[in-house]
Design an enzyme around this catalytic site. Structure first.
Site, short mmCIF file in Angstrom:
data_model
loop_
_atom_site.label_atom_id
_atom_site.label_comp_id
_atom_site.label_asym_id
_atom_site.label_seq_id
_atom_site.Cartn_x
_atom_site.Cartn_y
_atom_site.Cartn_z
N ALA A 155 0.79 -1.26 0.08
CA ALA A 155 0.18 -0.06 0.13
C ALA A 155 0.94 1.20 -0.05
CB ALA A 155 -0.95 0.03 1.34
N GLU A 156 1.97 1.11 0.80
CA GLU A 156 2.81 2.37 0.83
C GLU A 156 3.53 2.68 -0.53
OE1 GLU A 156 5.06 3.02 4.23
OE2 GLU A 156 3.81 1.99 5.53
N TYR A 157 3.78 1.34 -1.24
CA TYR A 157 4.58 1.41 -2.43
C TYR A 157 3.57 2.38 -3.37
CZ TYR A 157 6.68 0.32 -7.00
OH TYR A 157 7.26 0.20 -8.05
N LEU B 43 22.37 -23.92 -27.06
CA LEU B 43 23.24 -24.87 -26.26
C LEU B 43 23.08 -26.49 -26.83
CD1 LEU B 43 22.29 -23.63 -22.57
CD2 LEU B 43 24.53 -23.49 -23.86
N GLU C 171 24.42 -23.69 -13.58
CA GLU C 171 23.51 -22.87 -13.12
C GLU C 171 22.16 -23.66 -13.70
OE1 GLU C 171 23.95 -19.44 -17.08
OE2 GLU C 171 24.66 -19.28 -14.73
N LYS D 244 18.69 -24.12 -16.01
CA LYS D 244 18.21 -24.14 -17.54
C LYS D 244 16.69 -23.61 -17.30
CE LYS D 244 18.36 -25.41 -22.18
NZ LYS D 244 16.97 -24.84 -22.51
N GLU E 224 17.01 -14.77 -19.50
CA GLU E 224 15.58 -15.42 -19.78
C GLU E 224 14.59 -14.87 -18.80
OE1 GLU E 224 16.35 -18.17 -21.64
OE2 GLU E 224 14.65 -19.52 -21.26
N CYS F 227 -22.80 -46.98 -12.75
CA CYS F 227 -21.35 -47.32 -12.42
C CYS F 227 -21.09 -48.54 -13.13
CB CYS F 227 -21.29 -47.48 -11.05
SG CYS F 227 -19.80 -47.93 -10.42
N CYS G 157 -20.42 -50.70 -3.63
CA CYS G 157 -19.39 -50.50 -4.90
C CYS G 157 -17.96 -51.04 -4.58
CB CYS G 157 -19.44 -49.14 -5.04
SG CYS G 157 -18.47 -48.80 -6.72
#
Ligand code: IVH
Length: 691
Positions: A50-52, A99, A130, A132, A190, A425, A450
């Site tokens: 809210a402050e933002y 790649l 890292e 992908k 990305e 059924c 059943c």
């Protein structure tokens, strides 16, 4: 109230009226940029939303009054611009390559060997590892620290200019941090959508009657390739940097790891899931570690990437055709595959729920052969428009049951057939019924009639999160029920070695193991036991709440609907279902037999009763409230004992409507439900406070 959560809430802007507008605008830009960075890059919010919003509105107003103060790097420039007629082509100064792929240990050993041969060394190579990311590659060009252009990869040589769209992504700095940015830098990385934002987007699409996206990658691509950047602005895209193109007027760092550190210093988001490792074994260890964490990551990845860490060595290795020799993508087995829907059958769950299931031409997904995929319910079959004969995209993620993501409309044969829900059924012949206000059709046989419901109920009872009886799998339960050896969960505890060992594919040793597991399961917790009973609407979390609240099984069994409603997590539907379950003498008898079989758990005194003013009242929130965020409003209602539900029904007590409230408000009016605005809600909460 919320600002206590934040260590550095903003300075007051009481003096804003008197301040020099240019100074004030610069201060607001800096503050907002800092908060964006904390939120989207550091993942550590520094100010309540809210402050933002307040600071942001102030800057918008200031720039409106003084248009000359609006700079290209102002956070207000992230809201999107008027639609473009088309995307302009952008020629990449340094080509954007792809790649090579590796799939197993052999491929990785071969990659590491090629690198060592290329560098004429026998020593262990240092690699930067890292993730992908499963999104779209983007080139961000900064000149003198300011973002001037963003382009997609395109064919690697020429991409599309998507600058207005990229500007809307809050994780991407419009101006680099630091006093000494390079003259020109192409930062590559990305663009993607986090799983949670993807789920929210699809929920919004669904509500608006628009097409849902098949996966976060498609959603990210669809959001970025919008000629109208105002649409992109609503889509919450993210960005992680992982590479560099052109660099002028700056020093190239010595290694990939150092490049990533530099990006962090420049305020560019870099994924923390990265490492520097040695040799092929180091690569495999990283891969295995990531594979374990993959389901918990907030975004989707389709593998990991290994790069020779020293940039000088990268240069010596160079490229083969369109891929570098110094890097490789180690891919996870694909989680999606395409196959034919040969039929749509149904499966009966433990509560009789009928689930349509697509019978598929066998296809390998994520390393496992899949022949069935759930379609959840009849509405889902209609919504996804799946017909027999269709080609479908099937997805399998982790432990989750395979499901149909979407069909491929272009491949629909002329003789594709609709799914028709059977009237009876197929297992017990009882009618299949579908209450009007429910999405799910059910077999009306109940578990007494059943066998399919009995089997599903037993499988639930023995499952890991319930009684955790190892070795009692699907095939065994199937045989036990079909051969009438057991009917109920209590019968399980009467099984003897001979009866078990007589079953197909059951050696005496495994039969003994099952008996041991049954014996062990007798010592359990109340929460597990409640969950294992398979009461409709009582999942694991609710079972825990019930156990914590009532402390003793007999107190729960005797609890009224009102008393059940006092439990966090329990609404009217759940309360009624629990009440119905324990009112049925067959179920009470089952519980007694299980206790008599020796199942036991620790009990405690019930939680002290606390009267809450809005106990038993159900609220539905819709539209945007002027001051309260939706979560804040929900928290206030819940703190006063009320429940917040997602859809309006006859049982809704109040609908709280804000601006742009849609179909829920209309439904509330139709049903004559009391409608509150934010003020009225706050008054209601306050009036109860006094009582
Ligand atoms: S490096 C010269 N690193 O994978 C190497 N790419 O097949 C350039 N990708 O188009 C790419 N995560 O969209 C690199 N950590 C990562 C990546 C990554 C995802 C994507 C990227 C690229 C494709 C290459």
């Amino acid at each position: 109230m919320q600002s206590d959560l934040f260590s550095d809430s903003p300075k007051t802007n009481a003096d804003s009226a008197n301040a020099n507008p240019a100074v004030r605008a610069a201060w607001l830009r800096a503050e907002l940029t800092r908060h964006n960075h904390a939120y989207y890059v550091l993942d550590n919010p520094s100010i309540p939303d809210a402050e933002y919003d307040k600071l942001f509105s102030e800057l918008v107003a200031l720039e409106k009054r003084h248009p000359e103060l609006c700079t290209p790097d102002s956070p207000t420039q992230r809201v999107g611009a008027a639609p473009l007629p088309q995307f302009e082509p952008v020629h990449h100064s340094v080509p954007m390559l792809s790649l090579g792929n590796a799939f197993d240990e052999g491929d990785i050993a071969a990659f590491d060997r090629r690198v060592r041969e290329g560098l004429y060394t026998d020593s262990e190579i240092e690699y930067a590892t890292e993730l992908k990311f499963d999104g779209l590659a983007i080139n961000l060009r900064y000149e003198d620290g300011v973002l001037v252009q963003a382009a997609t990869r395109g064919d690697g040589a020429t991409g599309e200019n998507v600058t207005p769209n990229i500007r809307t992504i809050k994780a991407i700095p419009l101006r680099l941090h630091g006093d000494n940015p390079p003259k020109v830098i192409d930062i590559r990385g990305e663009v993607m959508m986090f799983k949670s934002d993807f789920a929210k987007l699809n929920a919004r699409q669904r509500e608006a009657g628009q097409k849902e996206f098949a996966n976060p990658r498609n959603a990210a691509a669809g959001s970025l390739r919008q000629l109208d950047s105002r649409i992109t602005a609503q889509r919450c895209l993210r960005f992680f940097a992982y590479g560099i193109g052109l660099l002028e007027g700056g020093d190239m760092p010595p290694s990939h790891a150092a490049l990533m550190e530099w990006y962090i210093a420049l305020g560019v988001p870099v994924c923390p899931e990265r490492a520097v490792v040695k040799g092929a074994q180091g690569l495999l260890d990283f891969f295995n570690g990531v594979a374990l964490r993959r389901p918990d990551l907030p975004y989707e990845i389709d593998g990991v990437v290994y790069k020779v860490n020293q940039l000088s060595e990268q240069q010596r290795l160079g490229f083969v055709s369109r891929a570098p020799r110094f890097a490789v993508a180690h891919k996870f087995p694909a989680q999606e595959a395409t196959t034919i829907v040969q039929d749509i059958g149904i499966q009966i769950g433990r509560t009789g729920a009928v689930t349509p299931v697509a019978r598929l031409a066998p296809v390998v997904v994520g390393g496992v052969t899949v022949t069935n995929a759930t379609l959840h319910n009849e509405d889902e079959v209609k919504r996804k428009d799946v017909r027999i004969g269709d080609t479908a995209i099937v997805r399998r993620a982790g432990d989750v049951i395979p499901e149909i993501v979407a069909i491929v409309p272009e491949r629909r044969p002329a003789d594709a057939r609709y799914f028709v829900m059977p009237a009876n059924c197929p297992v017990c012949g009882s009618p299949i019924v579908k209450p009007e206000d429910e999405a799910v059709a059910r077999c009306s046989g109940g578990w007494v009639k059943c066998p399919a419901q009995r089997k599903a109920g037993l499988l639930h009872f023995v499952s890991r999160r319930a009684m955790d009886i190892e070795g009692l799998g699907e095939q065994l339960v199937e045989q036990l029920v079909d051969k009438h050896v057991i009917n109920t969960a209590a019968d399980l505890y009467r099984l003897g070695l001979t009866a078990l060992a007589e079953l197909d594919r059951m050696a005496e040793k495994s039969a003994q193991n099952v008996l041991n597991a049954l014996e062990q399961s007798k010592s359990t917790t109340l929460a597990r036991f409640i969950y294992a009973l398979g009461i409709r609407h009582v999942g694991e979390a609710t079972a825990k709440e019930l156990a914590g609240h009532f402390g003793k099984l007999d107190v729960l069994i005797d609890a009224s609907e009102e008393q059940l409603l006092e439990v966090a997590d329990v609404g009217p539907v759940v309360a009624r279902s629990i009440r119905q379950f324990f009112s049925d003498s067959i179920n009470r008898e089952l519980v007694e037999q299980l206790r008599a079989a020796g199942i036991r758990w620790a009990e405690h005194e019930p939680a002290a009763k606390e009267e809450k003013p809005l106990q038993g009242k159900t609220f539905v929130l819709t539209g945007t409230l002027p001051n309260l965020m939706r979560d804040e409003a929900s928290a206030l209602v819940e703190a006063a004992g009320g429940k917040v539900a997602g859809s309006v029904s006859k049982k809704t007590s109040y609908v709280v409507a804000g601006e742009e409230a849609g179909s829920k408000l209309a439904k509330a009016q139709e049903l004559g439900i009391t409608i509150l605005d934010e003020d009225a809600l706050l008054k209601l909460l306050k009036s109860h406070e006094k009582n």
